[in-house]
Enzyme design. Structure first.
Site, short mmCIF file in Angstrom:
data_model
loop_
_atom_site.label_atom_id
_atom_site.label_comp_id
_atom_site.label_asym_id
_atom_site.label_seq_id
_atom_site.Cartn_x
_atom_site.Cartn_y
_atom_site.Cartn_z
N ASP A 310 0.86 -1.18 0.00
CA ASP A 310 0.00 0.00 0.00
C ASP A 310 0.90 1.23 0.00
O ASP A 310 2.09 1.14 0.32
CB ASP A 310 -0.88 -0.02 1.25
CG ASP A 310 -1.72 1.24 1.38
OD1 ASP A 310 -2.34 1.63 0.39
OD2 ASP A 310 -1.72 1.83 2.47
N ASP A 505 -1.89 -0.63 6.05
CA ASP A 505 -2.11 -0.10 7.40
C ASP A 505 -3.52 0.40 7.64
O ASP A 505 -3.89 0.67 8.77
CB ASP A 505 -1.13 1.04 7.69
CG ASP A 505 -1.52 2.32 6.97
OD1 ASP A 505 -1.99 2.23 5.82
OD2 ASP A 505 -1.36 3.41 7.56
N ASP A 509 -7.31 -1.68 3.66
CA ASP A 509 -6.36 -2.73 3.28
C ASP A 509 -6.72 -4.08 3.90
O ASP A 509 -6.18 -5.11 3.48
CB ASP A 509 -4.95 -2.34 3.75
CG ASP A 509 -4.44 -1.09 3.08
OD1 ASP A 509 -4.65 -0.95 1.86
OD2 ASP A 509 -3.83 -0.25 3.77
#
Length: 621
Positions: A310, A505, A509
């Site tokens: 990410d 995080d 996600d």
């Protein structure tokens, strides 16, 4: 409690077997062989009974365990009068199970230390005094006193001028860190300096330390997949053992050779060494700030082929930082920042807080603003030291000072432009962006060296922002503008290349983390949902811990495989030697004891794994 009783029983059986063997040897050398045989049988029976109970439990659950070979060797030795060999095998097996308990206890020491550090009470300011209260009574906003040597009970912000914290139990950092007023302090850290004040920001149950403890408990309840794999090999190993033993008996007509084969085949290395190596790897990873939720994720982590990252809060810091200050009317940069930050103290907006932190980092004194008015999503107006100050978006500030917005074409994609006006005139701009995490580029290079073949970026941000941030990183692909379900689809698509690791995080996600073979969450500042969905949690807010975690996983798995190969290989060679008559049952038992110790000690090497990058950094320091 159940584990404690089991460990005590293993200790008693070991001591009984040792007493039976040694006392029998004493009578044997005294010429009283009949008494010696009885003592050896007495030493074998408890171990054989305990082993039989374990075998029945395994069969009821549909597993054919390797313990069957050990039981056959003891029973056959007793039937054919090889009581000394049976006593040696009993001591070997009970010693092996005792060593397993000892080794796993040592491997989990850091996890137990983490659990034992959970504080039960906290010292809270109340009505001008101090009171000790249970952690469950704490609430966000409570002001706590953290004495020297105390463990920080809940997450909070430092309310004193400074704090000196030892975070080694959480992050593996060997040196304490100094935190300034307003800095975040993680629960579970130890106060290594003078007493300081802490303002609680979370309840105890929602704090970092409580979450870590829950994850540790999950990790401790795990059983290694390779241990189950060893159980699946047990049927084949059992058939090979019986085949060699029966062949030796049939060809030579000597049943003692079959007994010797069974004694040598006692598979303690395969039973013990694999879980010892993997559990030791879990403990070692925790020492470096990487909490792996079980031996299963650790074993899979060692085989990762593709890494998906990410962007915001993972590859980047997730908090905007000032990259430049552009003065418009000759005002000094520090003056622009000081006045803007002073006004922004009245706002909780992330950008405003980032400006305040930047000013404090420069050592600027920030006076208290007055007559502040905040316009959500636009900006603030107010007075600082008698001057009219406006801070916010360019359109908002331009409208306040009666001018047209500035030219934004020179601003890089993904940057945030904060305009500042003083006394009705434009003073300048604060250019902010979310930078790459420190060491991100070196971390990716290290992962390539560890064998990660594909590294991709998956973000919900715009494509131009993602491409600017990742420029020069050498990624294999950038996927921008993704929704949570599209991230999941990307993970599933990448499965065709091999095992996939996803690092994130945020709450968005969490689905992708759950879909990946190994999901990794940034635990220090990440969302609780991502930490719950992940298989691995980075306990410290540093992406560069990922490399050491993978290296530890691969080293632990390699050591486990070495233990399996060595244990089976040496046992098969010993069985062949026994079948040809080169080993008596007693000699075979002693040889297998040597094999057991050697292979388990090899597995314990996982406790000393030191990632290369960590060792290099320590040496340079």
């Amino acid at each position: 409690m159940e584990t404690s009783r089991s460990d005590r029983l293993k200790t008693v059986i070991l001591l009984w077997a040792a007493a039976g063997l040694t006392s029998g040897l004493a009578f044997y050398f005294a010429g009283r062989t009949g008494v010696a045989d009885l003592l050896w049988v007495a030493g074998v029976v408890p171990a054989l009974v305990a082993l039989g109970v374990e075998i029945l439990r395994s069969l009821r659950s549909g597993e054919v365990g390797l313990d069957i070979v050990a039981a056959l060797s003891m029973a056959a030795a007793l039937v054919f009068g090889e009581t000394l060999a049976a006593a040696v095998v009993a001591l070997m097996y009970s010693g092996g199970t005792f060593l397993e308990a000892f080794a796993e206890g040592r491997a989990r020491r850091s996890m137990r230390d983490l659990l034992s550090r959970v504080p039960r009470t906290a010292t809270r300011h109340r009505d001008g005094g101090l009171e000790d209260v249970p952690l469950d009574d704490l609430a966000p906003g409570d002001r706590l006193l953290i004495r020297q040597g105390d463990v920080v009970p809940v997450d909070g912000t430092v309310a004193s001028e400074t704090a000196f914290l030892d975070t080694s139990a959480l992050t593996g950092e060997s040196l304490p860190v100094r935190l300034a007023r307003g800095a975040e302090a993680m629960s579970g850290s130890t106060n290594a300096g003078e007493a300081f004040e802490l303002t609680a920001t979370h309840e105890a149950k929602d704090s970092t330390y409580a979450g870590i403890v829950r994850l540790v408990e999950t990790a401790q309840a795990s059983k290694a997949p390779m241990s189950r794999l060893a159980d699946r090999w047990s049927l084949g190993f059992l058939l090979v053992t019986l085949g060699i033993a029966l062949a030796a008996w049939w060809i030579t007509g000597d049943p003692i050779r079959a007994v010797a084969v069974l004694v040598v085949a006692t598979p303690c290395p395969l039973i013990l060494a694999v879980p010892v190596a993997l559990v030791a790897g879990l403990s070692r990873a925790t020492h470096f700030g990487v909490l792996i939720k079980g031996a299963g994720p650790l074993e899979t982590m060692a085989r990762i082929h593709t890494l998906i990252l990410d962007k915001t809060g993972t590859l980047t810091d997730g908090r905007p930082q000032i990259v430049s200050i552009n003065s418009q009317n000759g005002m000094a940069e520090d003056d622009i920042l000081r006045l803007a930050a002073s006004l922004d103290q009245a706002s909780k907006h992330p950008v405003a807080q980032a400006i305040v932190e930047a000013a404090k980092a420069r050592g600027l004194a920030l006076p208290v603003p007055s007559e502040v008015a905040e316009f959500p999503g636009e900006g603030l107006v107010g007075h600082v030291e008698g001057r009219d100050v406006v801070v916010g978006g360019d359109d908002f500030v331009a409208a306040r000072v009666g001018r047209r917005p500035g030219d934004r074409t020179s601003i890089a994609a993904g940057s945030v432009l904060v305009a500042v006006a003083i006394d009705g005139r434009m003073a300048g701009y604060l250019v902010m962006s979310d930078p790459l995490r420190e060491g991100a580029s070196a971390m990716l290079d290290g992962l390539r060296r560890e064998g990660i073949a594909r590294i991709l970026l998956a973000t919900g941000d715009r494509a131009d922002v993602a491409e600017r941030v990742t420029e020069g990183l050498g990624l294999d692909g950038v996927r921008a503008g993704l929704t949570p379900d599209q991230k999941v689809l990307l993970v599933l698509t990448e499965h065709k290349h091999g095992p996939v690791m996803m690092v994130g995080d945020g709450v968005n996600d969490a689905p992708a983390l759950a879909a990946a073979d190994v999901g990794v969450a940034m635990g220090a500042r990440g969302a609780a949902a991502s930490a719950e969905a992940a298989d691995v949690v980075l306990l410290v807010d540093r992406i560069d811990r990922l490399g050491p975690g993978i290296e530890i996983a691969r080293s632990a798995r390699r050591i486990a495989v070495e233990s399996v190969v060595a244990g089976i290989g040496l046992s098969v060679l010993g069985m062949i030697a026994a079948a040809y008559g080169y080993l008596t049952p007693v000699e075979g038992a002693l040889l297998q004891e040597v094999i057991d110790v050697a292979v388990i000690l090899n597995a314990l090497r996982a406790l000393r794994i030191t990632p290369r990058e960590t060792a290099t950094t320590a040496g340079a320091a």
